[in-house]
Design an enzyme around this catalytic site. Structure first.
Site, PDB file in Angstrom:
ATOM      1  N   GLY A  14       0.779  -1.230   0.000  1.00 14.41           N
ATOM      2  CA  GLY A  14       0.000   0.000   0.000  1.00 14.41           C
ATOM      3  C   GLY A  14       0.811   1.281   0.000  1.00 14.41           C
ATOM      4  N   SER A  15       2.058   1.233  -0.484  1.00 11.49           N
ATOM      5  CA  SER A  15       2.804   2.501  -0.505  1.00 11.49           C
ATOM      6  C   SER A  15       2.212   3.451  -1.543  1.00 11.49           C
ATOM      7  CB  SER A  15       4.301   2.263  -0.748  1.00 11.49           C
ATOM      8  OG  SER A  15       4.542   1.819  -2.053  1.00 11.49           O
ATOM      9  N   ASN A  16       1.764   2.925  -2.671  1.00 11.73           N
ATOM     10  CA  ASN A  16       1.111   3.799  -3.663  1.00 11.73           C
ATOM     11  C   ASN A  16      -0.224   4.315  -3.130  1.00 11.73           C
ATOM     12  OD1 ASN A  16       2.562   3.988  -6.424  1.00 11.73           O
ATOM     13  ND2 ASN A  16       2.852   1.858  -5.787  1.00 11.73           N
ATOM     14  N   ARG A  91      -5.329  -9.040  -9.031  1.00 11.77           N
ATOM     15  CA  ARG A  91      -6.436  -9.772  -9.611  1.00 11.77           C
ATOM     16  C   ARG A  91      -6.826  -9.076 -10.916  1.00 11.77           C
ATOM     17  NH1 ARG A  91      -9.415 -13.445  -7.194  1.00 11.77           N
ATOM     18  NH2 ARG A  91      -8.514 -13.262  -5.134  1.00 11.77           N
ATOM     19  N   LEU A  92      -7.078  -9.846 -11.952  1.00 10.00           N
ATOM     20  CA  LEU A  92      -7.530  -9.232 -13.207  1.00 10.00           C
ATOM     21  C   LEU A  92      -9.010  -8.904 -13.091  1.00 10.00           C
ATOM     22  CD1 LEU A  92      -5.832 -11.547 -15.888  1.00 10.00           C
ATOM     23  CD2 LEU A  92      -5.109  -9.262 -15.141  1.00 10.00           C
ATOM     24  N   HIS A 115       2.375   0.296 -13.161  1.00 14.79           N
ATOM     25  CA  HIS A 115       3.169  -0.924 -13.287  1.00 14.79           C
ATOM     26  C   HIS A 115       4.657  -0.563 -13.312  1.00 14.79           C
ATOM     27  CE1 HIS A 115       3.900  -5.099 -14.175  1.00 14.79           C
ATOM     28  NE2 HIS A 115       4.784  -4.705 -15.075  1.00 14.79           N
TER      29      HIS A 115
HETATM   30  C1  GRF Z   1       3.797  -1.437  -7.298  1.00 16.46           C
HETATM   31  O1  GRF Z   1       5.096  -1.709  -7.745  1.00 16.46           O
HETATM   32  C2  GRF Z   1       2.869  -1.293  -8.480  1.00 16.46           C
HETATM   33  O2  GRF Z   1       3.466  -0.755  -9.593  1.00 16.46           O
HETATM   34  C3  GRF Z   1       2.476  -2.728  -8.755  1.00 16.46           C
HETATM   35  O3  GRF Z   1       2.345  -3.292  -7.471  1.00 16.46           O
HETATM   36  C4  GRF Z   1       3.206  -2.627  -6.565  1.00 16.46           C
HETATM   37  C5  GRF Z   1       2.393  -2.200  -5.374  1.00 16.46           C
HETATM   38  O4  GRF Z   1       3.200  -1.666  -4.360  1.00 16.46           O
HETATM   39  N1  GRF Z   1       1.299  -2.793  -9.571  1.00 16.46           N
HETATM   40  P1  GRF Z   1       2.545  -0.949  -3.119  1.00 16.46           P
HETATM   41  O5  GRF Z   1       1.600  -1.956  -2.460  1.00 16.46           O
HETATM   42  O6  GRF Z   1       1.812   0.255  -3.614  1.00 16.46           O
HETATM   43  O7  GRF Z   1       3.664  -0.597  -2.199  1.00 16.46           O
END
Ligand code: GRF
Length: 205
Positions: A14-16, A91-92, A115
């Site tokens: 969940g860093s993003n 999950r797609l 991605h």
């Molecule tokens: C990220 O590298 C994103 O690009 C990919 O999954 C990862 C998720 O990382 N789709 P986080 O959980 O947001 O840290």
């Protein structure tokens, strides 16, 4: 004009998601993260979102795909969600799911993913580690619309990074995640500024 309503789907760290939530909190009501949804009870993203005051949903896949996705669609409709940001959602999404979501927004595709590679190179899981093993001279990050495939949707934005082959995998991951956070929060901001057009959830649904 009401705030744009965004849902984040995530299965992991969940860093993003955290970066997106923190960015939304600076956008002065132009946009809100309505909830974070996960398919994994143990995903750290759930705790992160709660600590930041964002509602969470856990929708585990206990039944077949159609029922699982219908449960998610019900939540999306209840919150009148305009955009879905996938952030490590493992999950797609089916064509039926994506078509239904698009129908609520004038048929516009408003589901995006980030991605950690320069797609179409290295789609799927462990993209950073695979690029590292190949010692590519540069890699990067892609934001793209989501279709039924694995990281195959139309590309919105890409940025490349040159990486030293002497650096460790941990260094690569850190640099790439930092780039992801910047790109995804800039994209979120571009929605709030109307630079990327939004078709609002049609209220008669
Ligand atoms: C990220 O590298 C994103 O690009 C990919 O999954 C990862 C998720 O990382 N789709 P986080 O959980 O947001 O840290």
């Amino acid at each position: 004009m009401r705030p744009l309503r965004v849902a984040i789907f995530a299965s992991g760290t969940g860093s993003n998601a955290r970066t997106l939530i923190e960015k939304a909190q600076t956008l002065r009501g132009a946009l809100e993260i309505s909830f974070v949804l996960s398919d994994k009870a143990t995903a750290p993203v759930l705790k992160k979102a709660e600590e930041l005051g964002v509602r969470t949903y856990l929708v585990e896949k206990k039944l077949d795909r159609q029922n699982h996705e219908q449960a998610i669609l019900n939540i999306l409709r209840e919150h009148r969600i305009d955009w879905i940001f996938l952030a490590g959602y493992m999950r797609l999404l089916s064509g039926a799911f994506l078509r239904q979501f698009a129908l609520w927004h004038g048929d516009a595709s408003q589901v995006v993913n980030i991605h950690p590679s320069l797609l179409p190179a290295y789609p799927g899981a462990e993209a950073i580690a695979r690029a590292y093993q190949d010692r590519v001279s540069h890699t990067g990050v892609t934001i793209h619309f989501v279709d039924e495939g694995m990281d195959t949707g139309k590309i919105i934005h890409q940025e490349a990074l040159s990486l030293s082959p002497e650096a460790s995998l941990a260094d690569w991951k850190e640099m790439i995640h930092r780039l992801e956070h910047r790109m995804y929060s800039n994209f979120l901001e571009s929605l709030s500024l109307g630079q990327q057009k939004t078709f609002y959830f049609e209220e008669n649904q």
